[in-house]
Scaffold this active site. Sequence first.
Site, PDB file in Angstrom:
ATOM      1  N   ARG A 157       0.860  -1.178   0.000  1.00 36.34           N
ATOM      2  CA  ARG A 157       0.000   0.000   0.000  1.00 36.34           C
ATOM      3  C   ARG A 157       0.905   1.239   0.000  1.00 36.34           C
ATOM      4  O   ARG A 157       2.023   1.199   0.532  1.00 36.34           O
ATOM      5  CB  ARG A 157      -0.898   0.014   1.234  1.00 36.34           C
ATOM      6  CG  ARG A 157      -1.841  -1.186   1.326  1.00 36.34           C
ATOM      7  CD  ARG A 157      -2.622  -1.176   2.634  1.00 36.34           C
ATOM      8  NE  ARG A 157      -3.554  -2.302   2.715  1.00 36.34           N
ATOM      9  CZ  ARG A 157      -3.260  -3.486   3.241  1.00 36.34           C
ATOM     10  NH1 ARG A 157      -2.055  -3.702   3.761  1.00 36.34           N
ATOM     11  NH2 ARG A 157      -4.163  -4.446   3.267  1.00 36.34           N
ATOM     12  N   LYS A 181      -2.720  -3.664   8.063  1.00 39.36           N
ATOM     13  CA  LYS A 181      -3.970  -3.401   8.758  1.00 39.36           C
ATOM     14  C   LYS A 181      -4.194  -4.417   9.868  1.00 39.36           C
ATOM     15  O   LYS A 181      -3.915  -5.600   9.704  1.00 39.36           O
ATOM     16  CB  LYS A 181      -5.138  -3.453   7.756  1.00 39.36           C
ATOM     17  CG  LYS A 181      -5.127  -2.306   6.759  1.00 39.36           C
ATOM     18  CD  LYS A 181      -6.351  -2.341   5.875  1.00 39.36           C
ATOM     19  CE  LYS A 181      -6.375  -1.139   4.933  1.00 39.36           C
ATOM     20  NZ  LYS A 181      -7.588  -1.130   4.066  1.00 39.36           N
ATOM     21  N   HIS A 252      -3.461   3.228  -5.636  1.00 33.36           N
ATOM     22  CA  HIS A 252      -3.158   1.803  -5.544  1.00 33.36           C
ATOM     23  C   HIS A 252      -2.999   1.139  -6.903  1.00 33.36           C
ATOM     24  O   HIS A 252      -2.995  -0.091  -7.001  1.00 33.36           O
ATOM     25  CB  HIS A 252      -4.264   1.082  -4.764  1.00 33.36           C
ATOM     26  CG  HIS A 252      -4.169   1.259  -3.281  1.00 33.36           C
ATOM     27  ND1 HIS A 252      -2.976   1.493  -2.632  1.00 33.36           N
ATOM     28  CD2 HIS A 252      -5.112   1.222  -2.309  1.00 33.36           C
ATOM     29  CE1 HIS A 252      -3.195   1.602  -1.322  1.00 33.36           C
ATOM     30  NE2 HIS A 252      -4.483   1.446  -1.109  1.00 33.36           N
ATOM     31  N   ARG A 255      -0.248  -1.382  -7.038  1.00 35.06           N
ATOM     32  CA  ARG A 255      -0.608  -2.531  -6.192  1.00 35.06           C
ATOM     33  C   ARG A 255      -1.569  -3.449  -6.960  1.00 35.06           C
ATOM     34  O   ARG A 255      -1.419  -4.669  -6.935  1.00 35.06           O
ATOM     35  CB  ARG A 255      -1.244  -2.023  -4.901  1.00 35.06           C
ATOM     36  CG  ARG A 255      -1.748  -3.105  -3.941  1.00 35.06           C
ATOM     37  CD  ARG A 255      -2.152  -2.417  -2.635  1.00 35.06           C
ATOM     38  NE  ARG A 255      -3.003  -3.233  -1.772  1.00 35.06           N
ATOM     39  CZ  ARG A 255      -2.544  -4.126  -0.889  1.00 35.06           C
ATOM     40  NH1 ARG A 255      -1.246  -4.335  -0.773  1.00 35.06           N
ATOM     41  NH2 ARG A 255      -3.379  -4.788  -0.119  1.00 35.06           N
ATOM     42  N   HIS A 278      -4.035  -9.372   2.677  1.00 36.89           N
ATOM     43  CA  HIS A 278      -5.491  -9.469   2.842  1.00 36.89           C
ATOM     44  C   HIS A 278      -5.820 -10.536   3.874  1.00 36.89           C
ATOM     45  O   HIS A 278      -5.299 -11.652   3.814  1.00 36.89           O
ATOM     46  CB  HIS A 278      -6.165  -9.854   1.509  1.00 36.89           C
ATOM     47  CG  HIS A 278      -6.163  -8.762   0.496  1.00 36.89           C
ATOM     48  ND1 HIS A 278      -6.369  -8.971  -0.857  1.00 36.89           N
ATOM     49  CD2 HIS A 278      -5.989  -7.419   0.637  1.00 36.89           C
ATOM     50  CE1 HIS A 278      -6.323  -7.816  -1.493  1.00 36.89           C
ATOM     51  NE2 HIS A 278      -6.091  -6.867  -0.613  1.00 36.89           N
ATOM     52  N   TYR A 287      -9.265  -9.801  -8.008  1.00 33.19           N
ATOM     53  CA  TYR A 287      -8.219  -9.718  -9.022  1.00 33.19           C
ATOM     54  C   TYR A 287      -8.323 -10.840 -10.044  1.00 33.19           C
ATOM     55  O   TYR A 287      -7.827 -10.716 -11.156  1.00 33.19           O
ATOM     56  CB  TYR A 287      -6.838  -9.735  -8.355  1.00 33.19           C
ATOM     57  CG  TYR A 287      -6.573  -8.474  -7.566  1.00 33.19           C
ATOM     58  CD1 TYR A 287      -6.291  -7.277  -8.218  1.00 33.19           C
ATOM     59  CD2 TYR A 287      -6.639  -8.458  -6.181  1.00 33.19           C
ATOM     60  CE1 TYR A 287      -6.067  -6.111  -7.511  1.00 33.19           C
ATOM     61  CE2 TYR A 287      -6.420  -7.298  -5.462  1.00 33.19           C
ATOM     62  CZ  TYR A 287      -6.139  -6.136  -6.132  1.00 33.19           C
ATOM     63  OH  TYR A 287      -5.934  -4.977  -5.431  1.00 33.19           O
TER      64      TYR A 287
END
Length: 306
Positions: A157, A181, A252, A255, A278, A287
Amino acid sequence: MAKTSQGEQSYQCDPLIDAFLDDLWSSKGLSDNTLNAYRTDLRHFDRYQFERGRKLVDVTQGDVRDYLAFRVEQKFARTSSARLLSSLRRFYTYLVQTKQISTDPMALIESPKLSPQLPDSLSEAQVDRLLGEPNVEDPIECRDKAMLELLYATGLRVSELVGLTMEQMSLRQGLVRIVGKGGKERLVPMGELAITEVEQYLKYARPELLKGGQSDVVFPSNRAQMMTRQTFWHRIKLYALRAGIETELSPHTLRHAFATHLLNHGADLRVVQLLLGHSDLSTTQIYTHVARARLQELHQQHHPRG
């Protein structure tokens, strides 16, 4: 301020919101960006209820539905309202758990159904053009070149990239250690090209940017401070403009390109999930739609019966 049953009063944010955010920060380790998103959503909702003489602890399902109808009238995006509902669910779950309320007004509120949003990405040729734009003879552009190469090689990120410190990076092992995160840590390989560019940057350009000062940040600004996400985003747009790339970009984009190109070349979805950080595989699965769409496009262009 509109007149309410409380009389003519100036709005003050309900202290329960700050208590909730403090609880999230201490128990979940969420990023400042995530906490700010919660704060924005909850304060808008709180102010709407205040102007109608309602406190957050008194809100009913009808009040929530009224607010959602108001957002539809104001033409808020469905994605924005979906995020708002997520914020409200978490907030009112907290109020129930801390016995501030006995009935959850969100219990029967359904989230709007959203079609999968395919992230903007770049082709491999476009990425090559973008990464070839910075002039490595210039210290700032040498830094940018290293950042772009590292971003595309790792799928970080932008906030993780600009906040990267020297102790998080091992050029000898070719790895960066990221705390993402929710405080989750992951190790991401850098790739040979990125390692080479970062080595050159650290040797020649970084000392000039620091101007004799000290910093643990890998990629400081020209003022020897940590760069903001917004500044780096403007740098990406500059190089895209110079490279003649007209695709709509986002912070992003690289990314997304990292994940899409890995899948296009046969990478396992769960490996990509780990590299992106994730927590849920379903987040990564979007994706596969991007990769599948690209493969279908190539098939139609080049297969004799496409």
